[in-house]
Design an enzyme around this catalytic site. Sequence first.
Site, short mmCIF file in Angstrom:
data_model
loop_
_atom_site.label_atom_id
_atom_site.label_comp_id
_atom_site.label_asym_id
_atom_site.label_seq_id
_atom_site.Cartn_x
_atom_site.Cartn_y
_atom_site.Cartn_z
N ARG A 291 0.80 -1.23 0.00
CA ARG A 291 0.00 0.00 0.00
C ARG A 291 0.83 1.28 0.00
O ARG A 291 0.44 2.26 -0.62
CB ARG A 291 -0.87 0.03 1.26
CG ARG A 291 -2.01 -0.88 1.14
CD ARG A 291 -2.84 -0.83 2.36
NE ARG A 291 -3.91 -1.80 2.17
CZ ARG A 291 -4.78 -2.12 3.09
NH1 ARG A 291 -4.75 -1.55 4.26
NH2 ARG A 291 -5.72 -2.99 2.83
N HIS A 352 -5.45 5.65 7.11
CA HIS A 352 -6.23 4.42 7.20
C HIS A 352 -5.93 3.61 8.46
O HIS A 352 -6.83 3.13 9.13
CB HIS A 352 -5.91 3.59 5.96
CG HIS A 352 -6.71 2.34 5.84
ND1 HIS A 352 -8.09 2.33 5.85
CD2 HIS A 352 -6.33 1.05 5.69
CE1 HIS A 352 -8.52 1.09 5.71
NE2 HIS A 352 -7.47 0.28 5.62
N ARG A 387 1.84 -2.27 7.58
CA ARG A 387 0.95 -3.41 7.82
C ARG A 387 0.61 -4.11 6.51
O ARG A 387 0.25 -3.47 5.52
CB ARG A 387 -0.35 -2.90 8.45
CG ARG A 387 -1.39 -3.97 8.63
CD ARG A 387 -2.73 -3.37 9.02
NE ARG A 387 -3.31 -2.63 7.94
CZ ARG A 387 -4.58 -2.75 7.53
NH1 ARG A 387 -5.38 -3.61 8.12
NH2 ARG A 387 -5.05 -2.02 6.56
C1 LIG Z 1 -12.62 1.34 6.03
C2 LIG Z 1 -11.73 0.35 6.69
C3 LIG Z 1 -11.50 -0.89 6.11
C4 LIG Z 1 -10.67 -1.82 6.73
N1 LIG Z 1 -10.50 -3.05 6.16
C5 LIG Z 1 -9.78 -3.99 6.82
C6 LIG Z 1 -9.68 -5.31 6.32
O1 LIG Z 1 -10.26 -5.66 5.31
N2 LIG Z 1 -8.92 -6.20 7.02
C7 LIG Z 1 -8.26 -5.88 8.17
O2 LIG Z 1 -7.59 -6.74 8.77
N3 LIG Z 1 -8.36 -4.63 8.67
C8 LIG Z 1 -9.10 -3.70 8.03
N4 LIG Z 1 -9.20 -2.43 8.55
C9 LIG Z 1 -8.58 -2.16 9.84
C10 LIG Z 1 -9.41 -2.83 10.94
O3 LIG Z 1 -10.78 -2.66 10.66
C11 LIG Z 1 -9.10 -2.28 12.29
O4 LIG Z 1 -7.71 -2.26 12.50
C12 LIG Z 1 -9.74 -3.12 13.38
O5 LIG Z 1 -11.11 -3.26 13.12
C13 LIG Z 1 -9.51 -2.49 14.71
O6 LIG Z 1 -10.24 -3.19 15.65
P1 LIG Z 1 -10.19 -2.72 17.15
O7 LIG Z 1 -11.12 -3.62 17.90
O8 LIG Z 1 -8.80 -2.62 17.59
O9 LIG Z 1 -10.77 -1.22 17.13
P2 LIG Z 1 -12.15 -0.64 16.54
O10 LIG Z 1 -12.88 -1.64 15.76
O11 LIG Z 1 -11.86 0.65 15.90
O12 LIG Z 1 -12.97 -0.37 17.87
C14 LIG Z 1 -12.59 0.66 18.75
C15 LIG Z 1 -13.67 0.83 19.78
O13 LIG Z 1 -13.23 1.67 20.82
C16 LIG Z 1 -14.22 2.64 21.11
N5 LIG Z 1 -13.54 3.78 21.72
C17 LIG Z 1 -12.51 4.52 21.23
N6 LIG Z 1 -12.15 5.46 22.12
C18 LIG Z 1 -12.94 5.30 23.21
C19 LIG Z 1 -13.08 5.96 24.46
N7 LIG Z 1 -12.31 7.01 24.79
N8 LIG Z 1 -14.01 5.54 25.33
C20 LIG Z 1 -14.84 4.49 25.02
N9 LIG Z 1 -14.77 3.84 23.84
C21 LIG Z 1 -13.84 4.23 22.96
C22 LIG Z 1 -14.87 2.90 19.78
O14 LIG Z 1 -16.10 3.54 19.93
C23 LIG Z 1 -14.94 1.47 19.25
O15 LIG Z 1 -16.03 0.79 19.82
C24 LIG Z 1 -10.03 -1.49 7.95
C25 LIG Z 1 -10.27 -0.25 8.53
C26 LIG Z 1 -11.11 0.67 7.92
C27 LIG Z 1 -11.37 1.99 8.58
#
Ligand SMILES: Cc1cc2nc3c(=O)[nH]c(=O)nc-3n(C[C@H](O)[C@H](O)[C@H](O)COP(=O)(O)OP(=O)(O)OC[C@H]3O[C@@H](n4cnc5c(N)ncnc54)[C@H](O)[C@@H]3O)c2cc1C
Length: 537
Positions: A291, A352, A387
């Site tokens: 990427r 991203h 990544r």
């Molecule tokens: C458009 C897009 C497409 C993607 N496609 C892919 C893919 O195909 N494959 C892949 O592996 N990865 C992909 N990614 C990356 C991947 O989606 C993320 O890295 C992953 O979902 C992160 O998961 P997480 O549980 O760490 O955080 P998130 O799913 O972002 O969840 C974070 C949570 O924390 C909460 N939060 C944040 N701050 C606070 C706070 N202060 N107090 C309370 N709650 C809070 C939020 O509300 C949310 O519920 C993509 C990302 C995007 C944006």
Amino acid sequence: MSTSVRQVDYLVVGSGIAGLFFALKAAEHGRVAIVTKKRSADSNTNYAQGGIAAVTSREDTFELHVRDTLTAGAGLCREDVVRAIVQDGPARIAELIEFGTRFSEREIPAEPGRHELDLGREGGHSKRRILHAKDVTGREIERALLAAVQQRPNIEVFENHLAIDLITTSKLGWPGPTRCVGAYVLAVETGQVEVFAAGQVVLATGGCGKVYLYTTNPDIATGDGVAMAYRAGASVANMEFIQFHPTCLYHPRAKSFLISEAVRGEGALLRGLDGVEFMPRYDERRELAPRDIVARAIDSEMKRTGSDHVVLDLTNRPAPFIMQRFPNIYRTCLDFGIDITKEPIPVVPAAHYQCGGVVTNLDGETGLPGLSAIGEVACTGLHGANRLASNSLLEAVVGAHRTALRCRAEASFPVDRTIPPWQTGNAVNPDEMVVVSHMWDEIRRLMWDYVGIVRTDKRLQRALNRLINLQAEIQEYYWGYTVNGDLLELRNIATTAELIVRCAMQRKESRGLHYNLDHPEPDPVLAQQDTVLRREG
Ligand SMILES: Cc1cc2nc3c(=O)[nH]c(=O)nc-3n(C[C@H](O)[C@H](O)[C@H](O)COP(=O)(O)OP(=O)(O)OC[C@H]3O[C@@H](n4cnc5c(N)ncnc54)[C@H](O)[C@@H]3O)c2cc1C
């Protein structure tokens, strides 16, 4: 003034894939509270399109997945971490399926009526190994995990609860080594600040795309976890490595719609506005180069031609295939007046993914006892300087699983003293929220202009100077006025932006996602060297 103190075994901040997966496992051994700042499904997870990488086919091997990850990571991955996460992949995929996730399948060509997982191919992967649910993989995983969470009486989900800061024993003046014992949390709808006391606190707050003007991330991605952990004294590393997705839909009404990597994986071609393909001039892997290379090529083409976007052309594939494989992208683009079966898609790069984050080992341990970090907020050493596509969902489930095992094995820490309520002092309601929104815009634009895909020493210094001034203004607001969501997020994007800039300034080379015109080559001495920041005092 605080109205309540809630006491649980595990406090999970965030309800994306990492937080939910952890909660499901931890709930077998204790009471879990998940606080999440908007609705439960508001997460980066919900937007993931392409899928999750894991070795599940006979043509693939762990060794190949490890090699592809190390190649993308440009000399900064920790090989032991990569190996462990890749090898744990198939078991975690099986659990995702047990929790109810339905991945897309296809009929086995030689065996009519029999099905197997339909594996996609993405940039940087030498094999087809991406499990997906059409092009809405994250939404499907989030749906399944949330449904499973709702069936566990031991898990309580607090929506519209925004964690403000972590509570540590040293901040409270308690004796003994410092430890995280909970968090102050704003109940957004009432404006009250609640105390959540917990034996184990797990940050699963996702990334920080909103630090930049253009991003594929939803509004929740404001770097809260990194900022909170840094303020609490945990180490943060490699924040200079922000992945810019090459292809975000370019349309005045589209806020942040991603055109998945999988579209290039299925044969779409990048062209300039003159219709000429340009990737062959940049990399022999063309559209399937990693990427960072594709994003820089687009950036360079846009700068060379003065155009504000390029196009991604999938019209070489049959229309029924496109509509079946990419129903969400097809429908969304159509809503914006673009029929992707007949015409190319206008695209630009956008922030991203955050490769760095709170420093942890494989088991989610931060340097601060009682505090773990999992998912995008954590820096485990898997991604290194870049990544590999679809490795982040994998990292999140493996990290959540291993962290749950470790937390369960640790002696529980009873938070038996009373944590004092949040002090509002003489704070009054902010009279001019325009100041807050102005600072939001200013930070996002300066990060885009000075700390984007291509950096220079001078631009980084300029960004730092401006951020230091802004931080002082934000602190004034933070201490003088009652807190609200916008102000708290502003404070966090400012801190996160500063951490990105400081990391970028320390790395006097170009490596992976960090490209600095004043140091255009990688410095072999800096391979395997993380950029680590820790707050003094
Ligand atoms: C458009 C897009 C497409 C993607 N496609 C892919 C893919 O195909 N494959 C892949 O592996 N990865 C992909 N990614 C990356 C991947 O989606 C993320 O890295 C992953 O979902 C992160 O998961 P997480 O549980 O760490 O955080 P998130 O799913 O972002 O969840 C974070 C949570 O924390 C909460 N939060 C944040 N701050 C606070 C706070 N202060 N107090 C309370 N709650 C809070 C939020 O509300 C949310 O519920 C993509 C990302 C995007 C944006």
